[in-house]
Design a protein around this motif. Structure first.
Motif, PDB file in Angstrom:
ATOM      1  N   HIS A  48       0.920  -1.170   0.076  1.00 28.11           N
ATOM      2  CA  HIS A  48      -0.015   0.020   0.027  1.00 28.11           C
ATOM      3  C   HIS A  48       0.878   1.184   0.140  1.00 28.11           C
ATOM      4  O   HIS A  48       1.654   1.365   0.677  1.00 28.11           O
ATOM      5  CB  HIS A  48      -0.991  -0.107   1.149  1.00 28.11           C
ATOM      6  CG  HIS A  48      -0.351  -0.416   2.642  1.00 28.11           C
ATOM      7  ND1 HIS A  48       0.879   0.370   3.107  1.00 28.11           N
ATOM      8  CD2 HIS A  48      -0.784  -1.197   3.507  1.00 28.11           C
ATOM      9  CE1 HIS A  48       0.975  -0.107   4.245  1.00 28.11           C
ATOM     10  NE2 HIS A  48       0.065  -1.193   4.476  1.00 28.11           N
ATOM     11  N   LEU A  49       0.477   2.286  -0.668  1.00 24.68           N
ATOM     12  CA  LEU A  49       0.978   3.583  -0.796  1.00 24.68           C
ATOM     13  C   LEU A  49       0.105   4.644  -0.246  1.00 24.68           C
ATOM     14  O   LEU A  49      -0.974   5.182  -0.954  1.00 24.68           O
ATOM     15  CB  LEU A  49       1.203   4.010  -2.378  1.00 24.68           C
ATOM     16  CG  LEU A  49       2.202   2.889  -3.186  1.00 24.68           C
ATOM     17  CD1 LEU A  49       2.470   3.696  -4.413  1.00 24.68           C
ATOM     18  CD2 LEU A  49       3.631   2.750  -2.176  1.00 24.68           C
ATOM     19  N   VAL A  50       0.161   4.723   1.121  1.00 25.04           N
ATOM     20  CA  VAL A  50      -1.142   5.452   1.965  1.00 25.04           C
ATOM     21  C   VAL A  50      -0.499   6.334   2.725  1.00 25.04           C
ATOM     22  O   VAL A  50       0.423   6.227   3.577  1.00 25.04           O
ATOM     23  CB  VAL A  50      -1.892   4.307   2.634  1.00 25.04           C
ATOM     24  CG1 VAL A  50      -0.910   3.466   3.559  1.00 25.04           C
ATOM     25  CG2 VAL A  50      -2.946   4.898   3.403  1.00 25.04           C
ATOM     26  N   ALA A  51      -1.338   7.540   2.641  1.00 25.80           N
ATOM     27  CA  ALA A  51      -0.991   8.531   3.831  1.00 25.80           C
ATOM     28  C   ALA A  51      -1.584   8.458   4.972  1.00 25.80           C
ATOM     29  O   ALA A  51      -3.102   8.005   5.141  1.00 25.80           O
ATOM     30  CB  ALA A  51      -1.643   9.869   3.197  1.00 25.80           C
ATOM     31  N   THR A  62       4.755  10.290   4.753  1.00 22.41           N
ATOM     32  CA  THR A  62       3.809   9.279   3.941  1.00 22.41           C
ATOM     33  C   THR A  62       3.199  10.039   3.101  1.00 22.41           C
ATOM     34  O   THR A  62       3.160   9.903   1.735  1.00 22.41           O
ATOM     35  CB  THR A  62       2.748   8.442   4.674  1.00 22.41           C
ATOM     36  OG1 THR A  62       2.002   9.626   5.507  1.00 22.41           O
ATOM     37  CG2 THR A  62       3.168   7.774   5.708  1.00 22.41           C
ATOM     38  N   SER A  65       5.878  10.956   0.443  1.00 21.80           N
ATOM     39  CA  SER A  65       6.393   9.891  -0.228  1.00 21.80           C
ATOM     40  C   SER A  65       5.143   9.473  -1.390  1.00 21.80           C
ATOM     41  O   SER A  65       5.615   8.956  -2.475  1.00 21.80           O
ATOM     42  CB  SER A  65       6.339   8.528   0.725  1.00 21.80           C
ATOM     43  OG  SER A  65       7.427   9.076   1.549  1.00 21.80           O
ATOM     44  N   VAL A  66       3.887   9.375  -0.870  1.00 21.11           N
ATOM     45  CA  VAL A  66       2.775   9.019  -1.759  1.00 21.11           C
ATOM     46  C   VAL A  66       2.802  10.156  -3.152  1.00 21.11           C
ATOM     47  O   VAL A  66       2.611   9.573  -4.204  1.00 21.11           O
ATOM     48  CB  VAL A  66       1.466   9.134  -1.305  1.00 21.11           C
ATOM     49  CG1 VAL A  66       0.293   9.103  -2.284  1.00 21.11           C
ATOM     50  CG2 VAL A  66       1.498   7.777  -0.343  1.00 21.11           C
ATOM     51  N   SER A  67       3.238  11.286  -2.840  1.00 20.56           N
ATOM     52  CA  SER A  67       3.250  12.183  -3.948  1.00 20.56           C
ATOM     53  C   SER A  67       4.473  12.118  -4.876  1.00 20.56           C
ATOM     54  O   SER A  67       4.579  11.976  -6.010  1.00 20.56           O
ATOM     55  CB  SER A  67       3.581  13.772  -3.543  1.00 20.56           C
ATOM     56  OG  SER A  67       4.680  13.958  -2.951  1.00 20.56           O
ATOM     57  N   TRP A  69       5.705   8.965  -5.463  1.00 18.13           N
ATOM     58  CA  TRP A  69       5.369   7.749  -6.181  1.00 18.13           C
ATOM     59  C   TRP A  69       4.406   8.122  -7.363  1.00 18.13           C
ATOM     60  O   TRP A  69       4.340   7.605  -8.538  1.00 18.13           O
ATOM     61  CB  TRP A  69       4.449   6.946  -5.076  1.00 18.13           C
ATOM     62  CG  TRP A  69       5.371   5.767  -4.435  1.00 18.13           C
ATOM     63  CD1 TRP A  69       5.571   5.682  -3.033  1.00 18.13           C
ATOM     64  CD2 TRP A  69       6.192   4.751  -4.894  1.00 18.13           C
ATOM     65  NE1 TRP A  69       6.243   4.607  -2.419  1.00 18.13           N
ATOM     66  CE2 TRP A  69       6.742   4.367  -3.811  1.00 18.13           C
ATOM     67  CE3 TRP A  69       6.294   4.239  -6.234  1.00 18.13           C
ATOM     68  CZ2 TRP A  69       7.569   2.918  -3.725  1.00 18.13           C
ATOM     69  CZ3 TRP A  69       7.387   3.168  -6.140  1.00 18.13           C
ATOM     70  CH2 TRP A  69       7.690   2.433  -5.253  1.00 18.13           C
ATOM     71  N   ARG A  70       3.464   9.133  -6.952  1.00 17.10           N
ATOM     72  CA  ARG A  70       2.685   9.490  -8.042  1.00 17.10           C
ATOM     73  C   ARG A  70       3.395  10.216  -9.207  1.00 17.10           C
ATOM     74  O   ARG A  70       2.891   9.932 -10.451  1.00 17.10           O
ATOM     75  CB  ARG A  70       1.517  10.537  -7.348  1.00 17.10           C
ATOM     76  CG  ARG A  70       0.338  10.677  -8.444  1.00 17.10           C
ATOM     77  CD  ARG A  70      -0.822  11.124  -7.523  1.00 17.10           C
ATOM     78  NE  ARG A  70      -0.503  12.550  -6.737  1.00 17.10           N
ATOM     79  CZ  ARG A  70      -0.203  12.598  -5.460  1.00 17.10           C
ATOM     80  NH1 ARG A  70      -0.409  11.754  -4.610  1.00 17.10           N
ATOM     81  NH2 ARG A  70      -0.112  13.869  -4.844  1.00 17.10           N
ATOM     82  N   ASP A 142      -4.284   7.679  -2.886  1.00 17.26           N
ATOM     83  CA  ASP A 142      -3.336   6.692  -2.479  1.00 17.26           C
ATOM     84  C   ASP A 142      -3.511   5.571  -3.487  1.00 17.26           C
ATOM     85  O   ASP A 142      -4.254   5.426  -4.502  1.00 17.26           O
ATOM     86  CB  ASP A 142      -4.159   6.034  -1.009  1.00 17.26           C
ATOM     87  CG  ASP A 142      -3.709   6.718   0.169  1.00 17.26           C
ATOM     88  OD1 ASP A 142      -3.085   7.695   0.128  1.00 17.26           O
ATOM     89  OD2 ASP A 142      -4.603   6.341   1.125  1.00 17.26           O
ATOM     90  N   THR A 337       5.528   2.105   1.494  1.00 19.00           N
ATOM     91  CA  THR A 337       4.853   3.853   0.900  1.00 19.00           C
ATOM     92  C   THR A 337       6.147   4.684   1.307  1.00 19.00           C
ATOM     93  O   THR A 337       6.252   5.379   0.255  1.00 19.00           O
ATOM     94  CB  THR A 337       3.837   4.148   2.280  1.00 19.00           C
ATOM     95  OG1 THR A 337       2.670   3.398   2.150  1.00 19.00           O
ATOM     96  CG2 THR A 337       3.584   5.672   2.248  1.00 19.00           C
TER      97      THR A 337
END
Length: 378
Positions: A48-51, A62, A65-67, A69-70, A142, A337
Motif C-alpha cells: 500500500h502507498l497510503v497517507a 507518508t 512519499s505518496v506524492s 510515487w505518483r 493513495d 509507502t
C-alpha cells in the motif's frame, strides 16, 4: 578491494530506492543484499502507498512519499502493478464517523485530498461491503503496487547509472572505512548506509528496532469486486498498539482480479510460522466487512516481520556517534509507502541540502547517543 562513495547494506525497497536516488546524483554506489533484491520484508508487504495521520511526522513523510510515487507512476513498468485505486477508511458506527472529520482536517492541512462519504455514497462506491456501515473517508490519491518488482526496478535503474548491485552477499561487519562481506571481501566507502530492516540490529546492536509479525492472505480469482483499498478505522488502533496480537480489516484489490487480505500484528514476535488462530481471527474480521469472502479459496498465506522503532517512525540520517554510518531503517509497516520519501530525505542530508519536509522527527539521535539511548532501551 573495491571503493565507493557509499555502500548501502540491504536491498529491500528502501535500500534500492536510495541506491537509485544517490546514483542519480552522480555518487558511486554499491547496493549489497544478503539474498535477492526485494526478497525479504519487501516481498511480504501489502504494497500500500497510503497517507497515514497517526501523528504529524508520519503524515508528513507518508504524504510526501505518496506524492513522489505518483510522480514516478507513469514511468514504472506494468509488472509493478501500480494501481491508483485510492483508500476508503470505513466507519462502522457514529463514533468512528466522528473521527472521520478530524482525519479530513489533518489530511487537508497537509495538502492531501480527502472527502467524506455518507452511507449512500459508500455503498455506491463499494456495493460488496456488508450492510450497516455508516460512511467512510476517501483518500483518492493513495495507491497499491507489487513491492518486490518495484524494488527491483529501483535497483535496475541504479545499476544502469553505474551502481554495483551485489546479491547473495551477506555483510559480516560495518567499519568506518566500509563493510566486510561474509566471504571476507572488503568494500571501501566514505559512507555506509544500513537499510537492512529487521536484520539491522545484528550489524548495529544499539538500534532500538524490533520485529512485528504480520499475516497476509491472497485469494484466488473470483473474489468480491472491490474498487478501493478498504481499511477499517479500527486499523489505526491495531497498527500502533504495543500490547499483544491484534487484527484489523484491510483488503486490497489486485490488478489480477484477486484480493490481498490483512492484517495482523504481533509485537516482538520473530517467528515466521503461519499461526492458524491468528489467521482465523483475521479472516473472521474480514468477513464482517466483506461477506462475499465466505467460501472463497486462498491461493497463498504468508507472514512477514516489520522492523518497528519505539515511536513508529523510521531512523533516517547519520548515526550521532558514528558519522560514517547512515541509517534508513525502522519503517515498520510503512516501508513500501515511504521508500521514495526516505530515499530523498537521506540523499538530501548527505548532499547538505534542505528537504521538502522537516527531517528532525526522523533523526536517529532521538534514540542513539547519551541519555536518549537509555530512554530508548528502558
Amino acid at each position: 578491494m573495491s571503493a565507493f562513495d557509499c555502500v548501502i547494506v540491504g536491498g529491500g525497497i528502501v535500500g534500492a530506492a536510495l541506491a537509485e536516488a544517490l546514483s542519480t546524483e552522480g555518487m558511486s554506489v554499491a547496493l549489497v543484499e544478503a539474498r535477492s533484491i526485494g526478497a525479504a520484508t519487501t516481498a511480504c508487504g501489502m504494497g500500500h502507498l497510503v497517507a497515514m495521520d497517526d501523528n504529524a511526522a508520519e503524515l508528513a513523510l507518508t504524504a510526501y512519499s505518496v506524492s513522489l510515487w505518483r510522480q514516478l507512476a507513469q514511468g514504472l513498468p506494468r509488472t509493478v502493478e501500480y494501481d491508483a485505486c485510492g483508500t476508503l477508511w470505513l466507519a462502522a458506527d457514529d463514533e468512528e464517523m466522528a473521527a472521520v472529520s478530524a482525519k479530513v482536517a489533518n489530511y487537508r492541512a497537509a495538502g492531501v485530498r480527502a472527502e467524506v462519504l455518507d452511507a449512500a455514497a459508500l455503498y455506491e462506491a463499494e456495493p460488496a461491503l456488508a450492510p450497516g456501515l455508516v460512511g467512510a473517508l476517501r483518500v483518492p490519491d493513495d495507491a497499491v503496487l507489487y513491492p518486490p518488482v518495484a524494488a527491483r526496478t529501483f535497483a535496475q535503474r541504479a545499476q544502469a547509472r553505474g551502481a554495483k548491485v551485489m546479491t547473495g552477499c551477506p555483510v559480516r561487519e560495518l567499519r568506518p572505512e566500509g563493510v566486510v562481506l561474509a566471504n571476507g571481501e572488503v568494500l571501501k566507502a566514505g559512507r555506509v548506509v544500513l537499510a537492512a530492516g529487521v536484520a539491522s540490529p545484528s550489524l548495529c546492536p544499539e538500534l532500538p528496532i524490533s520485529p512485528r509479525k504480520g499475516h497476509l492472505l491472497i485469494t484466488r480469482r473470483g473474489a468480491p469486486v472491490v474498487h478501493h483499498q478498504l481499511v477499517e478505522l479500527g486499523y489505526l488502533k491495531s497498527a500502533h498498539g504495543t500490547d499483544g496480537a491484534s487484527v484489523a480489516f484491510n483488503a486490497q484489490p489486485r490488478v489480477t482480479g484477486q484480493l490481498l487480505l490483512g492484517s495482523s500484528r504481533q509485537p516482538g514476535e520473530a517467528s515466521r510460522e503461519v499461526e492458524a488462530a491468528i489467521l482465523e481471527r483475521m479472516l473472521k474480521r474480514a468477513a464482517m466487512f466483506l461477506p462475499g469472502l465466505d467460501g472463497l479459496q486462498a491461493l497463498r498465506v504468508w507472514t512477514g516481520l516489520r522492523p518497528a522503532s519505539p515511536d513508529g517512525l523510521p531512523l533516517l540520517g547519520a548515526h550521532p556517534e558514528k558519522p560514517w554510518l547512515w541509517l534508513a531503517c525502522g519503517h515498520e509497516g510503512l516501508g513500501i509507502t515511504t521508500a521514495t520519501g526516505s530515499a530523498r530525505l537521506v540523499a538530501d542530508q548527505m548532499l547538505g541540502r534542505t528537504s521538502a519536509i522537516d527531517v528532525s522527527a526522523y533523526s536517529p539521535s532521538r534514540f542513539l547517543g547519551g541519555a536518549t539511548r537509555e530512554v530508548a532501551h528502558a
